[in-house]
Write a protein that holds these residues in place. Structure first.
Motif, PDB file in Angstrom:
ATOM      1  N   ASP A 162       0.826  -1.209   0.000  1.00  0.00           N
ATOM      2  CA  ASP A 162       0.000   0.000   0.000  1.00  0.00           C
ATOM      3  C   ASP A 162       0.861   1.260   0.000  1.00  0.00           C
ATOM      4  OD1 ASP A 162      -2.566  -1.435   0.255  1.00  0.00           O
ATOM      5  OD2 ASP A 162      -1.772  -1.999   2.213  1.00  0.00           O
ATOM      6  N   VAL A 163       1.954   1.225   0.719  1.00  0.00           N
ATOM      7  CA  VAL A 163       2.886   2.356   0.716  1.00  0.00           C
ATOM      8  C   VAL A 163       3.500   2.512  -0.667  1.00  0.00           C
ATOM      9  CG1 VAL A 163       4.990   3.308   1.727  1.00  0.00           C
ATOM     10  CG2 VAL A 163       3.358   2.082   3.169  1.00  0.00           C
ATOM     11  N   ALA A 164       3.893   1.390  -1.276  1.00  0.00           N
ATOM     12  CA  ALA A 164       4.475   1.436  -2.618  1.00  0.00           C
ATOM     13  C   ALA A 164       3.477   1.981  -3.637  1.00  0.00           C
ATOM     14  CB  ALA A 164       4.958   0.045  -3.030  1.00  0.00           C
ATOM     15  N   VAL A 224      11.058   3.544  -3.604  1.00  0.00           N
ATOM     16  CA  VAL A 224      10.340   3.006  -2.448  1.00  0.00           C
ATOM     17  C   VAL A 224      10.704   1.528  -2.381  1.00  0.00           C
ATOM     18  CG1 VAL A 224       8.102   2.611  -1.381  1.00  0.00           C
ATOM     19  CG2 VAL A 224       8.477   4.669  -2.745  1.00  0.00           C
ATOM     20  N   ARG A 225      11.486   1.166  -1.391  1.00  0.00           N
ATOM     21  CA  ARG A 225      12.082  -0.174  -1.329  1.00  0.00           C
ATOM     22  C   ARG A 225      11.386  -0.995  -0.235  1.00  0.00           C
ATOM     23  NH1 ARG A 225      17.702   0.776   0.313  1.00  0.00           N
ATOM     24  NH2 ARG A 225      17.935   1.601  -1.800  1.00  0.00           N
ATOM     25  N   LEU A 231       5.935  -5.359   6.425  1.00  0.00           N
ATOM     26  CA  LEU A 231       5.586  -4.213   7.248  1.00  0.00           C
ATOM     27  C   LEU A 231       6.727  -3.194   7.361  1.00  0.00           C
ATOM     28  CD1 LEU A 231       3.640  -5.944  10.168  1.00  0.00           C
ATOM     29  CD2 LEU A 231       2.672  -4.625   8.273  1.00  0.00           C
ATOM     30  N   THR A 232       7.687  -3.271   6.473  1.00  0.00           N
ATOM     31  CA  THR A 232       8.828  -2.350   6.535  1.00  0.00           C
ATOM     32  C   THR A 232       9.138  -1.822   5.141  1.00  0.00           C
ATOM     33  OG1 THR A 232       9.737  -3.705   8.324  1.00  0.00           O
ATOM     34  CG2 THR A 232      11.170  -2.021   7.375  1.00  0.00           C
ATOM     35  N   VAL A 233       9.262  -0.501   5.050  1.00  0.00           N
ATOM     36  CA  VAL A 233       9.496   0.148   3.768  1.00  0.00           C
ATOM     37  C   VAL A 233      10.586   1.197   3.946  1.00  0.00           C
ATOM     38  CG1 VAL A 233       8.478   1.496   1.886  1.00  0.00           C
ATOM     39  CG2 VAL A 233       7.074  -0.135   3.154  1.00  0.00           C
ATOM     40  N   GLY A 258      -5.205   2.168  -1.011  1.00  0.00           N
ATOM     41  CA  GLY A 258      -5.221   0.708  -1.061  1.00  0.00           C
ATOM     42  C   GLY A 258      -4.615   0.166  -2.343  1.00  0.00           C
ATOM     43  N   ALA A 259      -3.578  -0.640  -2.221  1.00  0.00           N
ATOM     44  CA  ALA A 259      -2.904  -1.188  -3.400  1.00  0.00           C
ATOM     45  C   ALA A 259      -3.809  -2.144  -4.166  1.00  0.00           C
ATOM     46  CB  ALA A 259      -1.622  -1.906  -2.975  1.00  0.00           C
TER      47      ALA A 259
END
Length: 534
Positions: free
Chosen positions: A135-137, A164-165, A170-172, A196-197
Motif C-alpha cells: 500500500d505504501v508502494a 520506495v524499497r 511491514l517495513t518500507v 489501497g494497493a
C-alpha cells in the motif's frame, strides 16, 4: 450578512430549512426523519448520524486531486497517513511541531538519503485487505508522484523520492534523491494519505476518484457530485469504532441557509460562515459559533504576462497601495491578522519576526507607478463567488484603495476555479496553506515554486526564485536554511508576483452536543479521539 428570526421563518416558508423554533430541535429532527446529534438511532446501531452542511464538494475523491479548502475534509475521513500531527498539543505550546505515529509505528533515518517506515500490524483497509508495504508502494508509485503524474501535488510533495524499497511486509525504505531533513513532517501532512494497493491494481488510477479505498475512520457509501457525500463508519478502524455510524456531507451554497439548517436541527455542523454571522447563533442554547485561526493566508497573484501588470514596479505599487489593517478588519473584524510575509512563527529558527511584507505606503506606490511610466491602464481582478470567505468584499475594498493611487480596477465574478484560471484577468485571489511548519511545506514552495499552479500555468516564473528553492531543498544546516529561506522572501518581494492579504479564520457553527475540535487546517478529523456526542 445577518440572519434574524424573521429571516429564519422566511427561509422556512420557502422550503429551505426544516420548520422549527429554538428549543424544538428534538421533535423537529424526528418529524423530518433525521437524527439529533448524540441521540441513539433506531435499530441495532445506537450511534447517531452526523450531518454537515458545506459550501461545496470537490469533483473527485482522489486525495492528490483534492488538496483544497473543500477537498481536505473528506480526504481526512477516508485516509490515514504514516504519521499524524498532534494539533492539540501544538496549540498548547505554540511554535512547536508535535508528530505522533499513525499507520506507521516508527519512521527512522538510517542514512542521509533513506528513511525507514515500520507499519502498524493488523490495520484493516476499507476493502478488507490488511495494510502492508504494498500500500505504501502504491501510494508513492511513479504514476502518482513521478515527473509524468497527472497530479502536480504529488510531484510537489514527494517528487524527490528516488525509490520506495520493500524490506518486508511491514517495513518500507523511502529513498530520496537529496537528503530530506523534514521527511517526518511530510509523512504527517498533505499527500501522505495511504491508498489501497489492491483497489488501485483492480481499478487503476481512476479508482480513487470515485471509489476510494483507504484506512481512515470512514468509508465511502455514496458520492453525488455537487450534491452530497455519504460516509459509513469503518467499524474495523484500528483506533476503535468511530462515534458516528454515518456522516452525511451536503452542499448548501448559501451561508444563511446553512445557518438556518443548523438552528432548525437539520444539520449538526455548518462550515464557512462569515465572522459577522457569529452573533446570530448566540441567542440559542443548543448551537454555537466557533472561529479557528487557520495556518492559511489569502493572497493576490498577478498574471505577469499581461501588459497591465508586466512591470514588477507596478505590481509593487499595487501591493503598497492596500491598507491591510483596514482591509483585514473589514473582512475579519477583531480576528484580523496579517503574517509578515510567507512565513509563520512555527518555522522556528527560520522565522524572521522583523520582516515587513509590503507595508501600506501610498506615496511609495505613486512613486513606483511614475517610475514605471504607468499611463492609467485599467486592471482586471477576477474572483470566485462564494469560494473564499470575504473575497467579494475584499475585491470592492481594494478597488477603492487602488483608485486612490489612480489605478482603475475592474471586478469580474465567476463561479468556479476553472473559470477563474482562464485567460483574461490581471489579478486573482489564491490561498496558501502552511501545510507543515517548514518552508518546504508551508506557503512558499507549494504555492509559488516551480511545480506550483502559478508557475506551471505561466502566470509567473523566476529562474532566480527556483534556483533558491533548489538550494533550500539541498541545505541541511539550520543557519544555511534560514539564510536561503529569507533570501527567497526577498526575491518574492522584489519580483512581487503576489501579496499576502491576511490570515484566514474558519468560522463554523455546531450543535453543542457535538464534541469536536477543528484544527488550523481544513481537516475534518472525525476519529474516535476527536469526535464524541454528549
Amino acid at each position: 450578512m445577518t440572519i434574524t428570526r424573521r429571516d429564519l421563518l422566511r427561509l422556512i416558508g420557502a422550503g429551505t430549512a426544516t420548520a422549527a423554533l429554538p428549543g424544538a430541535f428534538s421533535s423537529v429532527a424526528q418529524a423530518a426523519g433525521t437524527q439529533a446529534a448524540g441521540v441513539p438511532a433506531a435499530g441495532n446501531d445506537p450511534r447517531p448520524v452526523l450531518r454537515i452542511a458545506v459550501q461545496a464538494l470537490p469533483a473527485s475523491l482522489e486525495p492528490l486531486e483534492t488538496i483544497s479548502n473543500i477537498g481536505l475534509r473528506q480526504t481526512t475521513c477516508l485516509f490515514d497517513s504514516p504519521l499524524r500531527r498532534d494539533f492539540k498539543a501544538e496549540a498548547a505550546t505554540p511554535g512547536t511541531a508535535k508528530i505522533d505515529p499513525q499507520l506507521a509505528t516508527a519512521v527512522t533515518r538510517i542514512d542521509a538519503f533513506t528513511w525507514r517506515m515500520t507499519l502498524r500490524p493488523g490495520v484493516t483497509l476499507h476493502d478488507g485487505s490488511t495494510l502492508s508495504a504494498a500500500d505504501v508502494a502504491a501510494t508513492f508509485a511513479p504514476g502518482r508522484i513521478g515527473p509524468d503524474t497527472p497530479w502536480p501535488e504529488g510531484r510537489i510533495l514527494f517528487g524527490h523520492l528516488a525509490e520506495v524499497r520493500t524490506v518486508d511486509a511491514l517495513t518500507v525504505d523511502l529513498v530520496t534523491r537529496n537528503p530530506d531533513p523534514v521527511m517526518p513532517q511530510r509523512l504527517a501532512a498533505y499527500g501522505a494519505w495511504i491508498v489501497g494497493a489492491k483497489a488501485m491494481a483492480a481499478g487503476g488510477p481512476e479508482t480513487m476518484r470515485t471509489a476510494p479505498v483507504g484506512a481512515g475512520p470512514y468509508k465511502l457509501a455514496e458520492f453525488v457530485r455537487d450534491t452530497r457525500l455519504v460516509l459509513n463508519s469503518h467499524d474495523d478502524y484500528w483506533m476503535g469504532r468511530p462515534a458516528a455510524r454515518e456522516v452525511r456531507i451536503e452542499v448548501v451554497p448559501e451561508a444563511a441557509t446553512r445557518i438556518a439548517g443548523l438552528i432548525s436541527g437539520e444539520y449538526d455542523i455548518v462550515t464557512n460562515l462569515l465572522p459577522d454571522q457569529m452573533p446570530q447563533l448566540d441567542g440559542y442554547d443548543d448551537v454555537e459559533a466557533v472561529a479557528v485561526p487557520l495556518d492559511l493566508v489569502h493572497m493576490l497573484f498577478y498574471d505577469t504576462r499581461r501588459p497591465a501588470v508586466a512591470d514588477a514596479r507596478i505590481r509593487q505599487a499595487l501591493n503598497h497601495a492596500i491598507d491591510y489593517d483596514a482591509l483585514g478588519r473589514a473582512v475579519w473584524g477583531e480576528r484580523f491578522s496579517r503574517p509578515n510575509g510567507l512565513q509563520t512563527p512555527a518555522f522556528g529558527p527560520l522565522y524572521d519576526a522583523d520582516r515587513r511584507h509590503f507595508p501600506f505606503d501610498p506615496a511609495r506606490a505613486k512613486a513606483l507607478l511614475a517610475e514605471a511610466g504607468y499611463g492609467g491602464t485599467p486592471v482586471r481582478m477576477r474572483l470566485i463567488s462564494g469560494y473564499y470567505v470575504g473575497a467579494e468584499a475584499a475585491g470592492q475594498i481594494i478597488q477603492a484603495m487602488w483608485a486612490q493611487i489612480g489605478v482603475p480596477l475592474e471586478l469580474e465574478f465567476v463561479e468556479s476555479m476553472k473559470q477563474a484560471l482562464e485567460p483574461g484577468a490581471d489579478v486573482r485571489m489564491i490561498s496558501a496553506a502552511f501545510r507543515f511548519p517548514d518552508p518546504l511545506g508551508g506557503g512558499v514552495v507549494p504555492a509559488w515554486g516551480p511545480d506550483s499552479a502559478v508557475q506551471k500555468r505561466g502566470f509567473w516564473s523566476s529562474d532566480r526564485f527556483n534556483a533558491a528553492i533548489a538550494e533550500l531543498r539541498a541545505a541541511q544546516e539550520t543557519a544555511d536554511r534560514r539564510r536561503i529561506f529569507q533570501h527567497l522572501l526577498d526575491l518574492f518581494d522584489e519580483e512581487a508576483p503576489g501579496v499576502v492579504l491576511y490570515g484566514v479564520n474558519e468560522v463554523y457553527g455546531k450543535r453543542r452536543p457535538v464534541n469536536w475540535t477543528h484544527y488550523p487546517l481544513y481537516y475534518l478529523d472525525l476519529r474516535p479521539d476527536n469526535l464524541s456526542f454528549a
